[in-house]
Design a protein around this motif. Sequence first.
Motif, short mmCIF file in Angstrom:
data_model
loop_
_atom_site.label_atom_id
_atom_site.label_comp_id
_atom_site.label_asym_id
_atom_site.label_seq_id
_atom_site.Cartn_x
_atom_site.Cartn_y
_atom_site.Cartn_z
N ASP A 194 0.86 -1.17 0.04
CA ASP A 194 -0.03 0.07 -0.15
C ASP A 194 0.78 1.29 0.01
O ASP A 194 1.57 1.33 0.97
CB ASP A 194 -0.90 -0.11 1.28
CG ASP A 194 -2.20 1.07 1.25
OD1 ASP A 194 -1.82 2.01 0.57
OD2 ASP A 194 -2.94 1.02 2.19
N PRO A 195 0.73 2.03 -0.89
CA PRO A 195 1.78 3.26 -0.99
C PRO A 195 1.44 4.37 0.02
O PRO A 195 2.18 5.24 0.15
CB PRO A 195 1.49 3.72 -2.67
CG PRO A 195 0.30 3.31 -2.65
CD PRO A 195 -0.10 1.98 -2.27
N ASP A 196 0.20 4.12 0.60
CA ASP A 196 -0.14 5.31 1.38
C ASP A 196 0.37 4.73 2.98
O ASP A 196 -0.03 5.52 3.73
CB ASP A 196 -1.73 5.18 1.61
CG ASP A 196 -2.17 6.00 0.24
OD1 ASP A 196 -1.50 6.84 -0.42
OD2 ASP A 196 -3.36 5.53 -0.05
N ARG A 197 0.95 3.68 2.98
CA ARG A 197 1.47 3.16 4.20
C ARG A 197 3.06 2.93 4.31
O ARG A 197 3.60 2.86 3.29
CB ARG A 197 0.93 1.97 4.84
CG ARG A 197 -0.69 2.03 5.02
CD ARG A 197 -1.21 0.53 5.46
NE ARG A 197 -0.82 0.26 6.58
CZ ARG A 197 -1.15 -0.72 7.39
NH1 ARG A 197 -2.04 -1.60 6.63
NH2 ARG A 197 -0.71 -1.14 8.56
#
Length: 219
Positions: A194-197
């Motif tokens: 996940d790029p948001d994590r």
Amino acid sequence: METYRTEEEQVEALKKWWQENGRSTIIGVVLALGLGFGWQAWQKSQEQAVMNASTLYQQMLSALSVEDGQGVGPAMELARRIKDEYRGSSYARFAALHLARVAVNDGDLSAAEDELRWVIAMSDRGDDLERIANLRLARVLAARGATEEALGLLDTQSATYVASYAIARGDILLAQERNEEALAAFETAASSLDPDRPLPQTLRDKLEYLRALQGGEAS
């Protein structure tokens, strides 16, 4: 249906029909009832088996949670019992995964391999337990020196386990000092998360180390 002119004709027709079809009708009814009762009994026995396996599995987990490792022996006995008595259940495969983990902790990689191969053999192709067992087996095989076989197991594509498989592949390649291939594997893992994590710290450290190493070699 034919209309009979008298009750006698109807009785005679019924007698004739019974002589021709009565036996097969009784057999059909008996079989239908037998199948129905048999199916219900089978369902009940399956439900009871699942309950029994679940109870043993909970007992196994409780034993494993005992401090100082005192419950490991009893837990392993319960795990073997689940495998023997409920071998077709998911609980048996979970029990085998625990047996493999304990074997790895004890340094018995051969026993761990046997347990993991058993899980794979008892699992449907592509289901979660098979994927997990494949992943762990790859690490065990690599530790035993079967590097190429381990990497072959990790070639299996699975959208759910891309990162886990790529990290395992990277670890094995890194141990073999195949640094460029290892970096590519870790980058695959990073891009699939996940790029948001934030990336897990261990993965970030490996990426930084290999990129720095590659930069040093390039210069």
